[in-house]
Design a protein around this motif. Structure first.
Motif, short mmCIF file in Angstrom:
data_model
loop_
_atom_site.label_atom_id
_atom_site.label_comp_id
_atom_site.label_asym_id
_atom_site.label_seq_id
_atom_site.Cartn_x
_atom_site.Cartn_y
_atom_site.Cartn_z
N ILE A 105 0.84 -1.20 0.00
CA ILE A 105 0.00 0.00 0.00
C ILE A 105 0.87 1.25 0.00
CG2 ILE A 105 -1.67 1.34 1.34
CD1 ILE A 105 -2.82 -1.39 2.28
N LEU A 106 1.91 1.26 0.81
CA LEU A 106 2.82 2.40 0.89
C LEU A 106 3.51 2.64 -0.46
CD1 LEU A 106 4.05 4.60 2.66
CD2 LEU A 106 5.79 2.96 3.34
N ALA A 107 3.94 1.57 -1.12
CA ALA A 107 4.59 1.71 -2.42
C ALA A 107 3.66 2.35 -3.44
CB ALA A 107 5.07 0.35 -2.92
N VAL A 108 2.39 1.96 -3.43
CA VAL A 108 1.41 2.53 -4.36
C VAL A 108 1.12 3.99 -3.98
CG1 VAL A 108 -0.96 2.37 -5.21
CG2 VAL A 108 0.43 0.30 -4.96
N GLU A 137 3.06 8.78 -6.86
CA GLU A 137 3.02 10.14 -7.41
C GLU A 137 4.35 10.87 -7.25
OE1 GLU A 137 1.01 12.92 -3.99
OE2 GLU A 137 -0.32 11.74 -5.24
N GLU A 138 5.21 10.39 -6.38
CA GLU A 138 6.53 10.99 -6.19
C GLU A 138 7.56 10.42 -7.16
OE1 GLU A 138 7.48 10.30 -2.10
OE2 GLU A 138 5.66 11.28 -1.40
N ARG A 139 7.19 9.38 -7.90
CA ARG A 139 8.13 8.72 -8.81
C ARG A 139 7.81 9.09 -10.25
NH1 ARG A 139 9.41 2.87 -6.41
NH2 ARG A 139 11.02 3.09 -7.98
N GLU A 174 8.39 4.73 -14.15
CA GLU A 174 8.62 3.69 -13.15
C GLU A 174 7.34 3.03 -12.66
OE1 GLU A 174 10.97 5.24 -9.96
OE2 GLU A 174 12.52 6.00 -11.29
N HIS A 175 6.19 3.58 -13.00
CA HIS A 175 4.93 3.10 -12.45
C HIS A 175 4.63 1.65 -12.80
CE1 HIS A 175 2.98 7.26 -11.51
NE2 HIS A 175 4.25 7.22 -11.17
#
Length: 68
Positions: free
Chosen positions: A23-26, A30-32, A36-37
């Motif tokens: 969940i944290l990675a998803v 928006e910061e990446r 890379e998505h």
């Protein structure tokens, strides 16, 4: 139509560490860079599958265990 996000809303957490990491990675997507998505989604999908699998399958054993 999507609902507006409340900036003051508490983040979703399950209490299951491996799922919360996904969940944290998803949430941090928006910061990446957008390039890379796809890689992130592929990685978290595999992590979720492993975390939620009720009967994890063992991986291949050492080479010594394989027939020659």
């Amino acid at each position: 139509m999507t609902e507006p996000v409340d900036e003051h809303e508490e983040p979703v957490r399950t209490g299951v560490e491996s799922v919360d990491e996904v969940i944290l990675a998803v949430e941090n997507l928006e910061e990446r860079p957008i390039e890379e998505h796809v890689g992130v989604f592929e990685t978290v999908h595999e992590q979720l599958r492993r975390a939620l699998d009720p009967d994890p399958q063992p991986g291949p054993g050492p080479a010594a265990d394989r027939p020659a």
